[in-house]
Each structure stands twice: as structure tokens, then as C-alpha cells.
Design an enzyme around this catalytic site. Structure first.
Site, short mmCIF file in Angstrom:
data_model
loop_
_atom_site.label_atom_id
_atom_site.label_comp_id
_atom_site.label_asym_id
_atom_site.label_seq_id
_atom_site.Cartn_x
_atom_site.Cartn_y
_atom_site.Cartn_z
N ARG A 76 29.77 16.93 -16.65
CA ARG A 76 29.81 17.98 -15.63
C ARG A 76 28.69 19.01 -15.80
NH1 ARG A 76 35.61 20.58 -16.97
NH2 ARG A 76 36.17 18.41 -16.57
N TYR B 82 34.03 10.29 -9.71
CA TYR B 82 32.83 10.77 -9.02
C TYR B 82 32.54 10.06 -7.70
CZ TYR B 82 32.30 13.30 -13.36
OH TYR B 82 32.53 14.12 -14.43
N HIS C 105 33.42 29.99 -11.52
CA HIS C 105 34.70 29.27 -11.51
C HIS C 105 35.76 30.09 -10.76
CE1 HIS C 105 33.45 26.15 -14.26
NE2 HIS C 105 33.25 26.97 -15.28
N GLU D 18 30.93 23.71 -12.37
CA GLU D 18 30.08 24.30 -13.39
C GLU D 18 28.78 24.87 -12.83
OE1 GLU D 18 31.35 24.81 -16.17
OE2 GLU D 18 33.06 23.44 -16.03
N HIS E 64 34.05 21.27 -26.75
CA HIS E 64 34.57 20.32 -25.76
C HIS E 64 35.06 19.01 -26.36
CE1 HIS E 64 31.94 23.23 -23.88
NE2 HIS E 64 32.53 23.00 -22.73
N TRP F 110 26.50 9.61 -33.89
CA TRP F 110 26.22 10.94 -33.31
C TRP F 110 24.77 11.32 -33.55
CZ3 TRP F 110 27.62 14.64 -30.09
CH2 TRP F 110 27.17 15.95 -30.29
N HIS G 70 28.51 32.67 -14.96
CA HIS G 70 29.02 31.29 -14.97
C HIS G 70 30.55 31.29 -14.77
CE1 HIS G 70 29.34 27.04 -16.36
NE2 HIS G 70 30.51 27.47 -16.81
N GLU G 71 31.22 32.12 -15.54
CA GLU G 71 32.70 32.16 -15.47
C GLU G 71 33.16 32.63 -14.10
OE1 GLU G 71 34.37 30.63 -17.59
OE2 GLU G 71 32.73 30.44 -19.02
O1 X8Z Z 1 31.49 25.57 -21.84
C1 X8Z Z 1 30.77 26.18 -21.07
C2 X8Z Z 1 31.31 27.38 -20.31
C3 X8Z Z 1 32.73 27.25 -19.98
S1 X8Z Z 1 33.06 26.01 -18.80
C4 X8Z Z 1 31.13 28.62 -21.14
N1 X8Z Z 1 29.47 25.83 -20.94
C5 X8Z Z 1 28.89 24.73 -21.70
C6 X8Z Z 1 28.84 25.04 -23.18
O2 X8Z Z 1 28.98 26.20 -23.55
O3 X8Z Z 1 28.63 24.12 -23.96
C7 X8Z Z 1 28.50 26.44 -20.05
C8 X8Z Z 1 27.23 25.70 -20.25
C9 X8Z Z 1 27.51 24.54 -21.14
ZN ZN Z 2 32.26 26.41 -16.94
#
Ligand code: X8Z
Ligand code: ZN
Length: 589
Positions: A497, A200, A363, A387, A488, A460, A359-360
Site C-alpha cells: 500500500r 486490487y 486517513h 495511504e 508492520h 531478508w 499523512h494521518e
Molecule cells: O506506517 C505509516 C504511517 C501509518 S499508516 C505512519 N507509514 C509507513 C511507515 O512508517 O513505515 C507512512 C509511510 C510508510
Molecule cells: Zn497511513
């Protein structure tokens, strides 16, 4: 008297001397070329794995990643020998160090084990199902229960059920961390946590402080929202299910991870007639996945950006296949680093999905804007920028905009429309903030060893309680690994992010609205059809990663700092309203 030893060039020394003799320019040209070539085959392998989850595609993706990991880590190591004579060269060397998410250990068998386990984790998440009484349900089905059911037992069952899929992930997750820590150390970092924090344009500690600073600026508002929502949940479910004080039971928030609360807006008191009921509008107008995507595309085009290549629609996955397992978590792909862009998403016809498509496409338009940059500059100014783009456009989905595109007929806003709309937006954007912050704070501590294996789950829940003010319905089982139930985590996608993006998108929105000459409250501004705003945004997107992020930020906002004043300004009327409503309550948990 000492004698100088004779100078003997060993083969190894000679090789080093030769490779060092290579100019930085040549070295970077080779890196851009080699990485650019290899990343394409990785992306194809991952695309197929994500779209057809089988044992074979999992292995193919893992093999491709093992190769790519070795190449990327090797280049990162070599880059240390170079200094760079121009700003561009220095920046590419810096980006080369942080090119991967998981640095490969030099030992090839460790590297292969790492990529194999990581691919297995991703496939396990994508094909995860909760089975009970001979009935198996996938994530989307369980998420719909949380969104729609108002029966506490059903909610608890769906919420706990999905978390059963991540129990077997725990040992694999630990192993991947162990290997990636080796890779990070070999690159010169203390551990994977420092490696992730190093991307960053500031020191690792400065980055942590920056996030904490932003969080402290928005936390008081989050507490007000939390307080109001808790009261409404208590009214709906009573003391036994939803207590008046303390953390809120997480299964009641309408979302599997409590990261966004818009699905309980009915309980919270958002009146669909007063707010914007986008789900009903989409259904009434018989939108399908393609029409929703086209509508989002049209927004970007209205800003002066190009239409999407025909292959985007031919190759994207927009609907959930009925015959196979796919990773349904929405994602945007830049397959050949040129025009072969795609999204993969199991679109349902509702507001949440409508927003996610924007959102997509954010990107996708970033990919298209920087496609002529060298490979190392083909990225966002920082990952939070990537993002934030589509989300910035989301903020322009206003009443006026929906009328402009013919989705909404009546043109007069009902009384109190503002508060209902802002509350609905806060259930998405404000509720998200502590979650966005917490995931990496948690992972950093796993990576740097502060959270030992036997405390993965208790740590957690300590963090969920501390940051989100939520708690599980009942004490969690010993072997649970609840963080693994969030996409994730098994996929090793960094999460800070999204926190950054939730701050930035309001900064972008405010600045672009100003460029568009908009006068009025921020939540009423839409930059739809505004070329000046579009040009500014496109200019920043075209820069890719070529400049440190403060410079990219300045292109749109004129300022070089992230700050929370824009998000606070956007929601200011709601904050006043919430404080009034919460009078007499003891907020916090
Ligand atoms: O993962 C995502 C996108 C893809 S980069 C759908 N987002 C996060 C999530 O779903 O946890 C968008 C907002 C937060
Ligand atoms: Zn995204």
C-alpha cells in the site's frame, strides 16, 4: 433398473436451503450490520491495547479479534454462495472476501491461538526496549540516535540494539503465518500471499507485475540517488565505515530501516538555508503537538472539508505518555465508523512528524468522507489510496504555503533553492520506494513457503541488498529476525500500500494542481485554499470502496492507470542534476 432414492430433507440440508434462499440483498444487509457492530468493539479493544500495553489489554484485544475473525471469515465463506445482481452487490461480495487481513481458521482453538500470538507480537513491538549497562531505550530514543548521531559506533549500537527486540518474535510470527495460511486455504486461496494480493481488482499475478512495472520505471532514478548519497557518506565517514562502491551500510542512513534518508540531509549536502528547514521553523514558532495537528487540519479545511469533531482532540493521543508503554507508531482510527475519529501518535516537533500528521489526517478525512457508505464500502478504493491522501497534501507544503500560513517570513527563494528542496524531498520519497516494495515481496515468500524458517533472516538481507542497495554493519546473528523490527511485520499490516501510495500521491498532486490552474514546476505547486481541487479530492474520498480503484483514480486524474510519469516529472530537475554529479562514478551495487 435404477430407482431414485426417496427425497429426504436432513436438518443440515434444510438449513442450507433456507440460508441460500436468503436474497443477496438481505445477506449483505446482515453482513454490513453484523460486521459494523462487531468492528466497533474490536477497535475499542485495540485502541485500549495500543494506548495502555499490559497483559490484560493484550488478551482483551486478542479475544475481540478472535470473535471478529470468526464472524468475518464466516461471512466471507457464505458470500461464495451469492452472485449479486447489481454492480454494488457484486462489489460488496468481493469486498467481503477480503475484509480481514488475517483470515481465521475454522477451528476455534487455532483461531484463538492465532489472535493471541498476533496481539502478543504487537504488544512486544510497542513495549520493546534495548537495554545495555542498566540503561533501557525505546524505539523513539534509538531512532533519534540514528537521526542525530554522527558517531559510527553509536549508530551501530542503536541500529543493532533495536533489532534485538524482534529475536523472540520469530517463532510466534511463524505460527501466526501457519494459522492464517489455514484460514486462507479454507477461503479458497492457495495461501495468505494470494489472499493479500487478491484485493486490487486484478489477478494476483497481474498485481505483482503491476508493482514490478512501476518499480522498473523509477529504479534508474533511485540508483542515481543511491550513488550520490553513497559518495557523500564516503566523504563523511571514509572507506572503512562507508565504502565507495557496493551496498551502503544501513546504520548510516539516519533511519532504523533505511526507508527514508532525510535525517542525513546535512551529510548529503542539503543546505537548510536554501531548502526549507521546517524543523527550525516549527521550533522557532513554538509549535506543539496540538498546533501541528491544527495546522494540518486547517489545510484540509482550506480545501472545503469539514473541521474535525471536538471529540477528535479530546480522545486522540498526540503526546508520548511518560508513565506507560504505548504503541508509538502513528495510526489513525475510525472507532465507530461515524464521527469518533482519532489519531495516536507520539509527536515530536520536527519536519518528519509534521509530515506524518498530514499523512494521518489524510486517513481521518477519508473516514469522514465515506462514513455514510455501507460498512463494506467504508474503505479506500484500494489500500494504497488510503495511504496516499495525506501524502498528497504533504506535497503542497511548499515555500509559498509556509509563507501563507506565516511560518516562513522571507519571501524570496535563494539561488539553487529548487535543487536543495528536491534533494530533500527525494531523500524521503525516492529513498522509500524499494523499501515500500520489498517488505511484501519478502512476506509473500514466507507465506507461500518459498522462504523456510531457517532462512528468514538471510532472505531478508538478500532482498534489502537487491532492492535498497543496503547491507548490515556486520554479519547478523543466527537467531535474528530483522524484519520483525519493523512495525508492520509483527502487526501484519500489508505494506505494498505504501509503495502504491508513493506513486499515486504524485499523480494526485499533478492532477489537482492542474485543476487548481497552477502553472509551473510541480514541486512549487500548493493546492492550499483551492476549492476546485478540494472538491475533486473529496468526491473521490466519498466514493470509499464502492467502485473499483481505476474509477476512483479517474475522478481525480481522468486516467485509470497508475503511472510513474508524475513522480518522474516532479523530480526531473533533480534527476538531471544527479546524473551530472554522478558522472564518472560506477553507480549501482
Ligand atoms: O506506517 C505509516 C504511517 C501509518 S499508516 C505512519 N507509514 C509507513 C511507515 O512508517 O513505515 C507512512 C509511510 C510508510
Ligand atoms: Zn497511513
Amino acid at each position: 433398473m435404477s430407482m431414485k432414492p426417496p427425497i429426504i430433507f436432513s436438518a443440515a440440508l434444510l438449513l442450507t436451503a433456507v440460508s441460500q434462499a436468503k436474497s443477496t440483498k438481505t445477506f449483505l444487509e446482515e453482513a454490513n450490520k453484523d460486521l459494523g457492530k462487531d468492528i466497533i468493539s474490536v477497535q475499542r479493544a485495540e485502541w485500549v491495547q495500543n494506548n495502555f500495553i499490559t497483559m490484560d489489554t493484550t488478551i482483551l484485544a486478542s479475544e475481540a479479534n478472535a470473535r471478529f475473525g470468526t464472524l468475518g471469515t464466516d461471512y466471507a465463506l457464505q458470500s461464495k454462495k451469492y452472485r449479486g445482481s447489481s454492480e454494488d452487490e457484486k462489489r460488496q461480495l468481493y469486498l467481503l472476501m477480503g475484509f480481514l487481513n488475517l483470515p481465521s481458521p475454522k477451528n476455534s482453538s487455532e483461531n484463538e491461538k492465532m489472535t493471541q500470538l498476533k496481539a502478543e507480537l504487537e504488544s512486544a513491538y510497542g513495549s520493546g526496549k534495548y537495554c545495555k549497562n542498566n540503561k533501557c531505550r525505546d524505539l523513539q530514543t534509538l531512532e533519534n540516535v540514528l537521526a542525530e548521531s554522527r558517531k559510527p559506533e553509536e549508530l551501530k549500537d542503536a541500529w543493532e540494539g533495536w533489532k534485538s527486540i524482534s529475536i523472540p518474535m520469530k517463532p510466534k510470527y511463524q505460527k501466526v503465518v501457519e494459522y492464517a495460511n489455514v484460514g486462507a486455504k479454507e477461503l479458497g486461496y492457495k495461501h495468505l500471499a494470494d489472499f493479500w494480493k487478491s484485493k486490487y481488482d486484478m489477478s494476483e499475478t497481474a498485481f505483482e507485475k503491476e508493482l514490478d512495472r512501476l518499480w522498473s520505471d523509477v529504479k534508474p532514478f533511485y540508483e542515481q540517488l543511491h550513488c550520490y548519497v553513497r559518495t557523500q557518506l564516503n566523504k563523511k565517514y571514509g572507506d572503512k565505515v562507508a565504502p565507495k562502491t557496493g551496498p551502503i551500510p544501513a546504520q548510516l542512513m539516519g533511519n532504523m530501516w533505511g526507508q527514508s534518508w532525510e535525517n542525513i540531509r546535512d551529510i548529503v549536502g542539503v543546505d537548510p538555508k536554501k531548502s526549507l528547514d521546517i524543523t527550525s521553523l516549527l521550533k522557532k514558532a513554538k509549535y506543539d503537538s496540538r498546533k501541528m495537528t491544527k495546522t494540518a487540519e486547517n489545510f484540509f479545511v482550506s480545501l472545503g472539508m469539514p473541521t474535525l469533531p471536538a471529540t477528535f482532540y479530546e480522545r486522540s493521543l498526540l503526546d508520548k505518555p511518560r508513565d506507560r508503554d504505548v504503541v508509538c507508531h502513528a495510526s489513525a482510527w475510525d472507532i465507530d465508523l461515524k464521527d469518533d475519529v482519532r489519531i495516536k501518535m507520539c509527536i515530536q516537533i520536527d519536519e518528519d512528524n509534521f509530515r506524518t500528521i498530514h499523512h494521518e489526517l489524510g486517513h481521518i478525512y477519508y473516514y469522514l468522507a465515506y462514513k455514510d457508505q455501507p460498512v463494506l464500502f467504508q474503505g479506500a478504493a484500494n489500500d494504497g489510496f488510503h495511504e496516499a491522501i495525506g501524502d498528497t497534501i504533504q506535497l503542497s507544503i511548499t515555500r509559498q504555503y509556509l509563507q501563507d500560513i506565516g511560518l516562513l517570513k522571507s519571501n524570496k527563494a535563494p539561488k539553487d533553492a529548487d535543487i536543495h528542496y528536491l534533494l530533500q524531498m527525494a531523500l524521503q520519497k525516492i529513498a522509500f520506494l524499494p523499501f515500500g516494495l520489498m517488505i511484501d515481496k519478502y512476506r509473500w515468500q514466507i507465506f507461500d513457503g518459498r522462504i523456510p524458517y531457517d532462512q528468514y533472516n538471510t532472505a531478508w538481507w538478500d532482498m534489502v541488498e537487491k532492492y535498497q542497495g543496503l547491507k548490515p554493519p556486520e554479519p547478523r546473528p543466527q537467531d535474528a529476525f530483522d524484519a520483525g523490527s519493523k512495525y508492520h511485520v509483527p502487526s501484519f499490516v500489508p505494506y505494498s500500500r505504501y509503495f502504491i501510495a508513493h506513486i499515486l500521491q504524485f499523480q494526485f498532486h499533478r492532477a489537482l494542481c492542474e485543476t487548481a490552474g497552477f502553472k509551473g514546476p510541480l514541486h512549487e505547486c500548493s493546492i492550499y485554499n483551492n476549492r476546485q481541487a478540494g472538491d475533486k479530492l473529496w468526491k473521490m474520498l466519498q466514493m470509499g470502496a464502492s467502485k473499483p480503484w481505476p474509477e476512483a483514480l479517474a475522478v481525480v486524474t481522468g486516467k485509470k492507470e497508475m503511472d510513474a510519469t508524475a513522480i518522474r516529472e516532479y523530480f526531473a530537475p533533480l534527476e538531471t542534476w544527479l546524473k551530472e554529479k554522478n558522472k564518472g562514478q560506477s553507480c549501482g551495487w
